[in-house]
Design a protein around this motif. Structure first.
Motif, PDB file in Angstrom:
ATOM      1  N   GLY A  85     -34.544  35.859 -33.010  1.00  0.00           N
ATOM      2  CA  GLY A  85     -35.500  36.353 -32.030  1.00  0.00           C
ATOM      3  C   GLY A  85     -36.943  35.971 -32.280  1.00  0.00           C
ATOM      4  N   LYS A  86     -37.202  35.170 -33.325  1.00  0.00           N
ATOM      5  CA  LYS A  86     -38.574  34.758 -33.644  1.00  0.00           C
ATOM      6  C   LYS A  86     -38.713  33.252 -33.494  1.00  0.00           C
ATOM      7  N   ILE A  87     -39.857  32.817 -33.003  1.00  0.00           N
ATOM      8  CA  ILE A  87     -40.134  31.384 -32.903  1.00  0.00           C
ATOM      9  C   ILE A  87     -40.421  30.879 -34.313  1.00  0.00           C
ATOM     10  N   VAL A  88     -39.603  29.935 -34.786  1.00  0.00           N
ATOM     11  CA  VAL A  88     -39.770  29.405 -36.135  1.00  0.00           C
ATOM     12  C   VAL A  88     -40.301  27.978 -36.140  1.00  0.00           C
ATOM     13  N   ALA A  89     -40.260  27.317 -34.991  1.00  0.00           N
ATOM     14  CA  ALA A  89     -40.839  25.977 -34.871  1.00  0.00           C
ATOM     15  C   ALA A  89     -41.233  25.767 -33.419  1.00  0.00           C
ATOM     16  N   LYS A  90     -42.370  25.100 -33.228  1.00  0.00           N
ATOM     17  CA  LYS A  90     -42.832  24.809 -31.874  1.00  0.00           C
ATOM     18  C   LYS A  90     -43.651  23.531 -31.910  1.00  0.00           C
ATOM     19  N   GLU A  91     -43.296  22.609 -31.013  1.00  0.00           N
ATOM     20  CA  GLU A  91     -44.000  21.331 -30.873  1.00  0.00           C
ATOM     21  C   GLU A  91     -44.203  20.637 -32.216  1.00  0.00           C
ATOM     22  N   GLY A  92     -43.138  20.636 -33.039  1.00  0.00           N
ATOM     23  CA  GLY A  92     -43.165  19.925 -34.308  1.00  0.00           C
ATOM     24  C   GLY A  92     -43.817  20.657 -35.462  1.00  0.00           C
ATOM     25  N   HIS A  93     -44.221  21.902 -35.262  1.00  0.00           N
ATOM     26  CA  HIS A  93     -44.875  22.671 -36.324  1.00  0.00           C
ATOM     27  C   HIS A  93     -44.003  23.840 -36.753  1.00  0.00           C
ATOM     28  N   PHE A  94     -43.801  23.986 -38.051  1.00  0.00           N
ATOM     29  CA  PHE A  94     -43.021  25.092 -38.597  1.00  0.00           C
ATOM     30  C   PHE A  94     -43.863  26.360 -38.548  1.00  0.00           C
ATOM     31  N   LEU A  95     -43.318  27.413 -37.964  1.00  0.00           N
ATOM     32  CA  LEU A  95     -44.029  28.681 -37.820  1.00  0.00           C
ATOM     33  C   LEU A  95     -43.305  29.834 -38.508  1.00  0.00           C
ATOM     34  N   GLY A  96     -42.178  29.550 -39.128  1.00  0.00           N
ATOM     35  CA  GLY A  96     -41.383  30.590 -39.774  1.00  0.00           C
ATOM     36  C   GLY A  96     -41.948  30.995 -41.118  1.00  0.00           C
ATOM     37  N   GLU A  97     -41.257  31.931 -41.747  1.00  0.00           N
ATOM     38  CA  GLU A  97     -41.648  32.395 -43.073  1.00  0.00           C
ATOM     39  C   GLU A  97     -40.841  31.644 -44.131  1.00  0.00           C
ATOM     40  N   LYS A  98     -41.517  31.136 -45.130  1.00  0.00           N
ATOM     41  CA  LYS A  98     -40.843  30.437 -46.216  1.00  0.00           C
ATOM     42  C   LYS A  98     -39.875  31.392 -46.903  1.00  0.00           C
ATOM     43  N   GLY A  99     -38.647  30.946 -47.094  1.00  0.00           N
ATOM     44  CA  GLY A  99     -37.641  31.746 -47.776  1.00  0.00           C
ATOM     45  C   GLY A  99     -36.964  32.787 -46.902  1.00  0.00           C
ATOM     46  N   ALA A 100     -37.165  32.742 -45.594  1.00  0.00           N
ATOM     47  CA  ALA A 100     -36.590  33.750 -44.699  1.00  0.00           C
ATOM     48  C   ALA A 100     -35.112  33.503 -44.415  1.00  0.00           C
ATOM     49  N   GLY A 101     -34.587  32.354 -44.777  1.00  0.00           N
ATOM     50  CA  GLY A 101     -33.185  32.049 -44.520  1.00  0.00           C
ATOM     51  C   GLY A 101     -32.261  32.794 -45.469  1.00  0.00           C
ATOM     52  N   SER A 102     -30.977  32.687 -45.227  1.00  0.00           N
ATOM     53  CA  SER A 102     -30.013  33.334 -46.106  1.00  0.00           C
ATOM     54  C   SER A 102     -28.804  32.426 -46.292  1.00  0.00           C
TER      55      SER A 102
END
Length: 113
Positions: A85-102
């Motif tokens: 539910g969060k935008i993690v990338a837009k127009e080639g730019h990473f916007l997510g939180e580092k280490g948020a994956g599982s």
């Protein structure tokens, strides 16, 4: 919504099957990945089919010195990626939180795709 494609091209449903559903099946991650259903972890990728680019190494977020895709032309490119539910990338730019994956434990692959 109906997508009109030139003759000889795959339709949108087949594109999703080839790029998003079949790989998780082959790698034992389906149905946790590769589908938008209750209980799945399907991220959403929005592609702009009109965007035209030529790949360069600097476009990739890899820990290697080069890419076999350098100089390749592509029409249609990711515009936005939504995860949980969060935008993690837009127009080639990473916007997510580092280490948020599982980590997702794999199962046996589904070979009938």
């Amino acid at each position: 919504m109906s997508l009109s494609l030139p003759a000889g091209r795959i339709d949108a449903q087949r594109y999703v099957q080839i790029t998003s559903t079949n790989p998780p099946k082959l790698f034992g991650l389906y149905p946790r990945k590769g589908t938008l259903e209750k209980g799945s972890d399907g991220d959403v990728l929005i592609v702009n089919p009109s965007t035209e680019i030529v790949f360069t190494h600097s476009m990739f977020h890899e820990n290697v010195d080069d890419t076999p895709y350098e100089g390749m032309y592509l029409r249609g490119y990711p515009y936005m990626t939504i995860s949980r539910g969060k935008i993690v990338a837009k127009e080639g730019h990473f916007l997510g939180e580092k280490g948020a994956g599982s980590f997702i434990k794999r199962n046996l692959p589904i070979l009938e795709i």
